[in-house]
Write an enzyme that holds these catalytic residues in place. Structure first.
Site, PDB file in Angstrom:
ATOM      1  N   HIS A  56      28.428  38.264  28.082  1.00  0.00           N
ATOM      2  CA  HIS A  56      26.983  38.192  27.840  1.00  0.00           C
ATOM      3  C   HIS A  56      26.368  37.142  28.753  1.00  0.00           C
ATOM      4  O   HIS A  56      27.068  36.266  29.258  1.00  0.00           O
ATOM      5  CB  HIS A  56      26.705  37.825  26.377  1.00  0.00           C
ATOM      6  CG  HIS A  56      27.145  36.441  26.011  1.00  0.00           C
ATOM      7  ND1 HIS A  56      28.465  36.127  25.722  1.00  0.00           N
ATOM      8  CD2 HIS A  56      26.468  35.266  25.934  1.00  0.00           C
ATOM      9  CE1 HIS A  56      28.562  34.840  25.463  1.00  0.00           C
ATOM     10  NE2 HIS A  56      27.361  34.283  25.583  1.00  0.00           N
ATOM     11  N   HIS A  72      23.843  32.761  33.926  1.00  0.00           N
ATOM     12  CA  HIS A  72      25.169  33.160  34.422  1.00  0.00           C
ATOM     13  C   HIS A  72      25.887  33.959  33.343  1.00  0.00           C
ATOM     14  O   HIS A  72      25.439  33.994  32.191  1.00  0.00           O
ATOM     15  CB  HIS A  72      26.005  31.906  34.706  1.00  0.00           C
ATOM     16  CG  HIS A  72      26.322  31.156  33.447  1.00  0.00           C
ATOM     17  ND1 HIS A  72      25.455  30.255  32.884  1.00  0.00           N
ATOM     18  CD2 HIS A  72      27.376  31.232  32.603  1.00  0.00           C
ATOM     19  CE1 HIS A  72      25.971  29.793  31.759  1.00  0.00           C
ATOM     20  NE2 HIS A  72      27.146  30.373  31.557  1.00  0.00           N
TER      21      HIS A  72
HETATM   22  P1  2AM Z   1      26.996  30.449  25.711  1.00  0.00           P
HETATM   23  O1  2AM Z   1      26.038  30.625  26.842  1.00  0.00           O
HETATM   24  O2  2AM Z   1      27.218  31.692  24.939  1.00  0.00           O
HETATM   25  O3  2AM Z   1      26.667  29.273  24.860  1.00  0.00           O
HETATM   26  C1  2AM Z   1      28.596  26.724  29.659  1.00  0.00           C
HETATM   27  O4  2AM Z   1      28.467  25.960  28.530  1.00  0.00           O
HETATM   28  C2  2AM Z   1      28.954  28.155  29.339  1.00  0.00           C
HETATM   29  O5  2AM Z   1      30.198  28.193  28.662  1.00  0.00           O
HETATM   30  C3  2AM Z   1      27.957  28.853  28.462  1.00  0.00           C
HETATM   31  O6  2AM Z   1      27.749  30.150  28.972  1.00  0.00           O
HETATM   32  C4  2AM Z   1      28.574  28.911  27.107  1.00  0.00           C
HETATM   33  O7  2AM Z   1      28.392  30.103  26.425  1.00  0.00           O
HETATM   34  C5  2AM Z   1      30.020  28.795  27.404  1.00  0.00           C
HETATM   35  N1  2AM Z   1      30.658  27.969  26.405  1.00  0.00           N
HETATM   36  C6  2AM Z   1      30.242  26.764  25.990  1.00  0.00           C
HETATM   37  N2  2AM Z   1      31.072  26.255  25.082  1.00  0.00           N
HETATM   38  C7  2AM Z   1      32.039  27.170  24.914  1.00  0.00           C
HETATM   39  C8  2AM Z   1      33.198  27.238  24.115  1.00  0.00           C
HETATM   40  N3  2AM Z   1      33.550  26.245  23.296  1.00  0.00           N
HETATM   41  N4  2AM Z   1      33.929  28.332  24.190  1.00  0.00           N
HETATM   42  C9  2AM Z   1      33.586  29.352  25.002  1.00  0.00           C
HETATM   43  N5  2AM Z   1      32.525  29.340  25.785  1.00  0.00           N
HETATM   44  C10 2AM Z   1      31.748  28.282  25.743  1.00  0.00           C
END
Ligand code: 2AM
Length: 176
Positions: free
Chosen positions: A126, A44
């Protein structure tokens, strides 16, 4: 099972089956296999991450989403890269359509009005392809992914257990 009193939530662009398949192929080209590839059903693009949200706040979150003005737009995912600190392998569009930060800004503003702590980091759109990746030289996708975006979604995330970890709670279609 008892109803959870809180859930880990985020807003995201949720790919359909064909985009999902293309993202998987992108991961193979980019070297996701050298780390822990994201489960195909979990791929996603995050819009706004909320973290743990009490169940009684869910209606507020949905009201914010109801108020978003969104037109359909097209994403061209054409490059991949790697972040050293998080050890994440990702793919992204090199040209970000204005509608995307537009969605992010609207959600942020609406959530902030409801008392949710705003994300302080700049929005870097991303799709995470794999975690625990040691190193990858950034590159261009052999097959750029055309992703027609016509909705956004509220996703619930669970941390333990086997993937898939994410579940679509609700989708909001774009105003066509
Ligand atoms: P990532 O894929 O770059 O790790 C579910 O966890 C989604 O939310 C993931 O796409 C993750 O990004 C993002 N995510 C998780 N923790 C986060 C945080 N503390 N701040 C922003 N995005 C976050």
């Amino acid at each position: 099972l008892p109803e959870p009193t809180q859930q880990r939530l985020f807003f995201a662009l949720w790919p359909d089956a064909s985009v999902r398949q293309a993202l998987q192929a992108a991961g193979r080209q980019a070297g996701a296999g050298s780390g822990r590839p994201v489960h195909p059903d979990d791929l996603h693009m995050t819009l706004v991450f909320l973290g743990q949200v009490a169940t009684e706040r869910l209606p507020d979150v949905q009201t914010v989403a109801d108020g978003i003005v969104m037109r359909p737009f097209d994403l061209a995912i054409d490059r991949f890269g790697w972040w050293k600190r998080s050890r994440i392998l990702w793919c992204a569009p090199s040209r970000v359509p204005e509608a995307l930060p537009g969605l992010f800004d609207q959600l942020q503003a609406g959530l902030a009005d409801c008392g949710f702590a705003p994300e302080r980091r700049p929005y870097r759109p991303h799709v995470t392809l794999a975690r625990k990746v040691t190193q990858v030289v950034p590159g261009t996708l052999d097959r750029p992914i055309a992703w027609p975006v016509d909705s956004f979604a509220l996703i619930a995330s669970r941390t333990g257990g086997e993937p898939p970890r994410y579940r679509v709670l609700k989708k909001w279609p774009a105003d066509s």
